[in-house]
Design a protein around this motif. Structure first.
Motif, mmCIF file in Angstrom:
data_model
loop_
_atom_site.group_PDB
_atom_site.id
_atom_site.type_symbol
_atom_site.label_atom_id
_atom_site.label_comp_id
_atom_site.label_asym_id
_atom_site.label_seq_id
_atom_site.Cartn_x
_atom_site.Cartn_y
_atom_site.Cartn_z
ATOM 1 N N UNK A 103 82.686 75.207 35.440
ATOM 2 C CA UNK A 103 83.204 75.868 36.647
ATOM 3 C C UNK A 103 83.083 77.372 36.431
ATOM 4 N N UNK A 104 82.352 78.021 37.347
ATOM 5 C CA UNK A 104 82.068 79.443 37.204
ATOM 6 C C UNK A 104 81.984 80.075 38.597
ATOM 7 N N UNK A 105 82.588 81.243 38.727
ATOM 8 C CA UNK A 105 82.531 82.008 39.981
ATOM 9 C C UNK A 105 82.060 83.410 39.633
ATOM 10 N N UNK A 106 81.177 83.938 40.458
ATOM 11 C CA UNK A 106 80.650 85.280 40.242
ATOM 12 C C UNK A 106 80.816 86.081 41.528
ATOM 13 N N UNK A 107 81.263 87.330 41.377
ATOM 14 C CA UNK A 107 81.393 88.223 42.522
ATOM 15 C C UNK A 107 80.557 89.463 42.271
ATOM 16 N N UNK A 108 79.827 89.899 43.300
ATOM 17 C CA UNK A 108 79.041 91.127 43.236
ATOM 18 C C UNK A 108 79.897 92.257 43.792
ATOM 19 N N UNK A 109 80.039 93.321 43.016
ATOM 20 C CA UNK A 109 80.872 94.459 43.397
ATOM 21 C C UNK A 109 80.012 95.724 43.344
ATOM 22 N N UNK A 110 80.202 96.614 44.318
ATOM 23 C CA UNK A 110 79.580 97.934 44.261
ATOM 24 C C UNK A 110 80.700 98.960 44.272
ATOM 25 N N UNK A 111 80.683 99.829 43.257
ATOM 26 C CA UNK A 111 81.701 100.865 43.132
ATOM 27 C C UNK A 111 81.032 102.144 42.669
ATOM 28 N N UNK A 112 81.321 103.229 43.349
ATOM 29 C CA UNK A 112 80.732 104.525 43.013
ATOM 30 C C UNK A 112 79.213 104.441 42.918
ATOM 31 N N UNK A 113 78.614 103.643 43.790
ATOM 32 C CA UNK A 113 77.161 103.518 43.823
ATOM 33 C C UNK A 113 76.571 102.658 42.721
ATOM 34 N N UNK A 114 77.415 102.009 41.944
ATOM 35 C CA UNK A 114 76.932 101.175 40.852
ATOM 36 C C UNK A 114 77.263 99.717 41.154
ATOM 37 N N UNK A 115 76.274 98.843 41.017
ATOM 38 C CA UNK A 115 76.460 97.410 41.255
ATOM 39 C C UNK A 115 76.809 96.726 39.934
ATOM 40 N N UNK A 116 77.849 95.908 39.950
ATOM 41 C CA UNK A 116 78.157 95.124 38.761
ATOM 42 C C UNK A 116 78.715 93.775 39.154
ATOM 43 N N UNK A 117 78.793 92.896 38.178
ATOM 44 C CA UNK A 117 79.220 91.515 38.404
ATOM 45 C C UNK A 117 80.587 91.268 37.786
ATOM 46 N N UNK A 118 81.386 90.533 38.503
ATOM 47 C CA UNK A 118 82.649 90.041 37.957
ATOM 48 C C UNK A 118 82.446 88.558 37.650
ATOM 49 N N UNK A 119 82.777 88.171 36.435
ATOM 50 C CA UNK A 119 82.615 86.785 36.012
ATOM 51 C C UNK A 119 83.991 86.136 35.932
ATOM 52 N N UNK A 120 84.066 84.892 36.365
ATOM 53 C CA UNK A 120 85.299 84.114 36.223
ATOM 54 C C UNK A 120 84.917 82.718 35.752
ATOM 55 N N UNK A 121 85.383 82.378 34.555
ATOM 56 C CA UNK A 121 85.138 81.068 33.984
ATOM 57 C C UNK A 121 86.425 80.260 34.105
ATOM 58 N N UNK A 122 86.306 79.050 34.582
ATOM 59 C CA UNK A 122 87.467 78.161 34.628
ATOM 60 C C UNK A 122 87.239 77.088 33.568
ATOM 61 N N UNK A 123 88.190 76.976 32.657
ATOM 62 C CA UNK A 123 88.041 76.054 31.538
ATOM 63 C C UNK A 123 89.245 75.131 31.467
ATOM 64 N N UNK A 124 88.971 73.836 31.421
ATOM 65 C CA UNK A 124 90.041 72.855 31.245
ATOM 66 C C UNK A 124 90.024 72.397 29.795
ATOM 67 N N UNK A 125 91.132 72.652 29.125
ATOM 68 C CA UNK A 125 91.278 72.310 27.717
ATOM 69 C C UNK A 125 91.421 70.793 27.591
ATOM 70 N N UNK A 126 90.494 70.132 26.900
ATOM 71 C CA UNK A 126 90.581 68.670 26.785
ATOM 72 C C UNK A 126 91.779 68.197 25.969
ATOM 73 N N UNK A 127 92.356 69.085 25.152
ATOM 74 C CA UNK A 127 93.489 68.686 24.312
ATOM 75 C C UNK A 127 94.784 68.529 25.096
ATOM 76 N N UNK A 128 95.012 69.410 26.097
ATOM 77 C CA UNK A 128 96.274 69.327 26.839
ATOM 78 C C UNK A 128 96.088 69.223 28.349
ATOM 79 N N UNK A 129 94.835 69.247 28.822
ATOM 80 C CA UNK A 129 94.567 69.120 30.254
ATOM 81 C C UNK A 129 94.854 70.378 31.062
#
Length: 184
Positions: A103-129
């Motif tokens: 599970x991964x979400x990516x957002x494109x952001x432009x700030x001060x004329x610079x483009x960058x990516x925000x990454x969000x990883x969703x991880x489910x721990x198999x040990x505790x759910x």
């Protein structure tokens, strides 16, 4: 627990040695020690079940500060004993997950004329759910460590130049530093 001289111990040592070698190629040392408002974040690596994992903590407080990643290698027998007033939870994520997440979400952001990516990883721990979201600088640093150590391409777009990780990551983090500190 692996015994000295066992195949598991040899594999663990080999994984850690390869990780150290690849990380050294990207180490900038004290090159940016002259910058002010510097902070560090420790990204602890540990070998579990024959695979490199990053150890994460869910902090009790929020910090919005530019930080420098510092990779530390933990003994495979390490057991976290967090202070509950500071840390809510501790969990491990396989390093490869940051290149091939479920599970991964990516957002494109432009700030001060610079483009960058925000990454969000969703991880489910198999040990505790429990499901955790790894985002912001933590996600960016975890991704960078995975790119350096595993030397593989991710399944999603990244802002780093995969042919020159060191130079492109320095450029990105310096830009972030300069723009973060100019707002303070």
């Amino acid at each position: 627990m692996s015994r000295p001289g066992s195949p598991q111990e040899a594999n663990r040592k080999s994984l850690l040695a390869a990780a150290k070698t690849r990380l050294r190629k990207h180490d900038v040392g004290s090159k940016y020690s002259h910058l002010y408002n510097r902070y560090s974040i420790l990204l602890p690596l540990v070998v579990k079940e024959g695979e490199l994992h990053l150890l994460f903590t869910v902090r009790s407080e929020k910090i919005n500060t530019l930080i420098t990643p510092v990779v530390g290698l933990l003994d495979h027998n390490f057991r976290a004993q967090p202070n509950p007033a500071e840390v809510k939870n501790v969990f491990l994520v396989p390093l490869g997950y940051f290149l091939h997440p479920r599970v991964y979400i990516q957002k494109h952001i432009t700030s001060f004329g610079h483009h960058f990516l925000l990454h969000c990883f969703e991880y489910t721990n198999p040990e505790d759910g429990m499901t955790y979201q790894i985002r912001g600088f933590t996600a960016k640093f975890a991704l960078l460590v995975a790119l350096i150590i595993l030397e593989k391409r991710p399944t999603f777009e990244v802002e780093f130049n995969l042919n020159d990780l060191k130079a492109s990551s320095e450029k990105i983090f310096l830009w972030l530093h300069n723009n973060a500190t100019s707002k303070l």
